[in-house]
Write a protein that holds these residues in place. Structure first.
Motif, mmCIF file in Angstrom:
data_model
loop_
_atom_site.group_PDB
_atom_site.id
_atom_site.type_symbol
_atom_site.label_atom_id
_atom_site.label_comp_id
_atom_site.label_asym_id
_atom_site.label_seq_id
_atom_site.Cartn_x
_atom_site.Cartn_y
_atom_site.Cartn_z
ATOM 1 N N UNK A 139 -0.884 18.152 1.097
ATOM 2 C CA UNK A 139 -0.137 19.525 0.990
ATOM 3 C C UNK A 139 -0.566 20.061 2.049
ATOM 4 N N UNK A 140 -1.884 20.964 1.490
ATOM 5 C CA UNK A 140 -2.665 21.690 2.075
ATOM 6 C C UNK A 140 -3.467 22.000 2.527
ATOM 7 N N UNK A 141 -4.442 20.749 2.925
ATOM 8 C CA UNK A 141 -5.448 20.123 3.762
ATOM 9 C C UNK A 141 -5.747 20.769 4.607
ATOM 10 N N UNK A 142 -5.032 20.539 6.074
ATOM 11 C CA UNK A 142 -5.251 21.042 7.602
ATOM 12 C C UNK A 142 -5.051 22.212 7.382
ATOM 13 N N UNK A 143 -3.839 23.641 6.681
ATOM 14 C CA UNK A 143 -4.353 24.797 6.443
ATOM 15 C C UNK A 143 -5.619 25.238 5.714
ATOM 16 N N UNK A 144 -5.660 24.524 4.278
ATOM 17 C CA UNK A 144 -6.867 25.267 3.886
ATOM 18 C C UNK A 144 -8.294 24.687 5.310
ATOM 19 N N UNK A 145 -8.862 23.659 5.201
ATOM 20 C CA UNK A 145 -9.644 23.688 5.492
ATOM 21 C C UNK A 145 -9.411 22.576 6.740
ATOM 22 N N UNK A 146 -9.365 23.323 7.953
ATOM 23 C CA UNK A 146 -8.465 22.835 9.230
ATOM 24 C C UNK A 146 -10.044 21.678 10.240
ATOM 25 N N UNK A 198 -12.061 20.101 7.845
ATOM 26 C CA UNK A 198 -12.413 18.771 7.670
ATOM 27 C C UNK A 198 -11.324 17.781 7.270
ATOM 28 N N UNK A 199 -11.560 17.261 8.026
ATOM 29 C CA UNK A 199 -10.120 15.759 8.382
ATOM 30 C C UNK A 199 -9.854 14.767 7.238
ATOM 31 N N UNK A 200 -8.540 14.629 6.972
ATOM 32 C CA UNK A 200 -7.534 13.828 6.991
ATOM 33 C C UNK A 200 -8.352 12.311 7.181
ATOM 34 N N UNK A 201 -7.904 11.381 6.551
ATOM 35 C CA UNK A 201 -7.347 10.261 7.073
ATOM 36 C C UNK A 201 -6.783 9.955 7.958
ATOM 37 N N UNK A 202 -6.376 9.583 9.210
ATOM 38 C CA UNK A 202 -4.998 9.373 10.412
ATOM 39 C C UNK A 202 -4.192 9.040 9.443
ATOM 40 N N UNK A 203 -2.637 9.111 9.489
ATOM 41 C CA UNK A 203 -1.506 9.406 9.213
ATOM 42 C C UNK A 203 -1.317 8.407 9.909
ATOM 43 N N UNK A 204 -0.583 6.748 9.493
ATOM 44 C CA UNK A 204 -0.290 6.711 8.119
ATOM 45 C C UNK A 204 -1.965 6.267 7.090
ATOM 46 N N UNK A 205 -1.587 7.590 5.913
ATOM 47 C CA UNK A 205 -3.156 7.051 5.258
ATOM 48 C C UNK A 205 -2.889 6.637 4.201
ATOM 49 N N UNK A 206 -3.553 6.040 3.969
ATOM 50 C CA UNK A 206 -3.605 5.677 2.073
ATOM 51 C C UNK A 206 -5.075 6.257 1.218
ATOM 52 N N UNK A 207 -4.591 6.698 0.167
ATOM 53 C CA UNK A 207 -5.363 7.132 -0.200
ATOM 54 C C UNK A 207 -5.891 6.737 -1.658
ATOM 55 N N UNK A 208 -6.379 7.423 -2.076
ATOM 56 C CA UNK A 208 -6.960 6.623 -3.785
ATOM 57 C C UNK A 208 -8.441 6.634 -3.643
ATOM 58 N N UNK A 234 0.759 -1.042 0.073
ATOM 59 C CA UNK A 234 0.302 -0.116 -0.228
ATOM 60 C C UNK A 234 1.063 1.373 -0.386
ATOM 61 N N UNK A 235 0.656 2.376 -0.952
ATOM 62 C CA UNK A 235 0.953 3.235 -0.620
ATOM 63 C C UNK A 235 0.581 4.755 0.407
ATOM 64 N N UNK A 236 1.381 3.948 1.103
ATOM 65 C CA UNK A 236 1.236 4.927 2.475
ATOM 66 C C UNK A 236 1.676 6.288 3.162
ATOM 67 N N UNK A 237 0.371 7.770 2.951
ATOM 68 C CA UNK A 237 0.889 9.178 3.618
ATOM 69 C C UNK A 237 1.470 9.622 4.986
ATOM 70 N N UNK A 238 2.602 9.028 6.019
ATOM 71 C CA UNK A 238 2.766 9.149 6.951
ATOM 72 C C UNK A 238 2.998 10.784 7.558
ATOM 73 N N UNK A 239 3.647 11.792 6.656
ATOM 74 C CA UNK A 239 3.036 12.963 6.810
ATOM 75 C C UNK A 239 2.842 13.903 5.974
ATOM 76 N N UNK A 240 1.976 14.845 5.935
ATOM 77 C CA UNK A 240 1.814 15.985 5.130
ATOM 78 C C UNK A 240 3.469 16.539 4.154
ATOM 79 N N UNK A 241 3.368 16.821 3.178
ATOM 80 C CA UNK A 241 4.375 17.334 2.315
ATOM 81 C C UNK A 241 5.780 16.635 2.435
#
Length: 201
Positions: free
Chosen positions: A49-56, A58-68, A6-13
């Motif tokens: 890269x910017x979601x938590x700054x632009x729309x704090x 509106x949550x993203x999935x918890x890290x490490x996150x699998x997008x898609x 799985x491609x996972x995002x561990x931290x923004x940016x």
């Protein structure tokens, strides 16, 4: 436990990493899909890269996150309460998630649900984190679980790559339908060169 990539995002940016994790087990009303293709949303770079700054709010999935977003593939396994889907079915996984039981959900207005979330992408409400907790697997993995209501069977003559575009095509179609656009009418489509704009022409 069976393993998958799985491609996972561990931290923004930061770049995503390809990790080996357990293949998820579907709950009674869930379906396990072996992913064959998944859309790459043009806006994904902004989201990760910017979601938590632009729309704090509106949550993203918890890290490490699998997008898609907009995955397609083959049903591998179904939960014991799944009725109309079976292993081997070729499917598109609709990313729209909601509670399914509130008044607006029962009225067919899923986007107004307090839990409304785009699986593998972002939620439109703080309460959407609960949906990410239930469905943390996006399409950037070899397998993903999804509720049976999100499974759409696709015909044999549709490729998995084509099915991965159904989300954008469906959104554009829905917008044109809501605008009662029809043959012979003239319409101004803002952002015509974008993914939704191209799908609406």
């Amino acid at each position: 436990m069976a393993k998958m990539l799985a491609a996972r995002l561990h931290a923004l940016g930061e770049p995503m990493s390809v990790d080996t994790i357990d293949v998820p087990t579907p709950r009674p009303t869930d379906v396990l899909v072996r992913v064959k293709a998944c859309g790459i949303v043009p806006n994904m770079a902004n989201v990760i890269n910017n979601w938590p700054t632009w729309f704090p709010h509106q949550p993203l999935p918890k890290f490490p996150a699998i997008f898609g977003l907009d995955a397609s593939g083959v049903v591998e396994q179904v939960g014991e309460a799944v009725l109309n889907t079976k292993p081997g079915d070729r499917v598109y996984v609709n990313p729209l998630r909601s509670c399914g039981s509130c008044q607006v959900c029962r009225g067919g207005e899923l986007s107004r649900c307090r839990y409304f979330t785009l699986n593998g992408y972002f939620s439109t409400s703080r309460d959407g984190q609960r949906i990410f907790d239930l469905y943390p697997y996006g399409g950037f993995a070899e397998y993903m679980t999804a509720p049976q209501y999100s499974i759409v069977n696709i015909p044999d003559n549709m490729t998995f790559e084509q099915a991965g575009k159904l989300g954008y095509i469906g959104t554009s179609y829905g917008a044109l339908k809501n605008a009662t656009a029809g043959p012979g009418q003239v319409a101004l489509i803002d952002g015509i060169t974008g993914t939704l704009g191209v799908a609406s022409t």
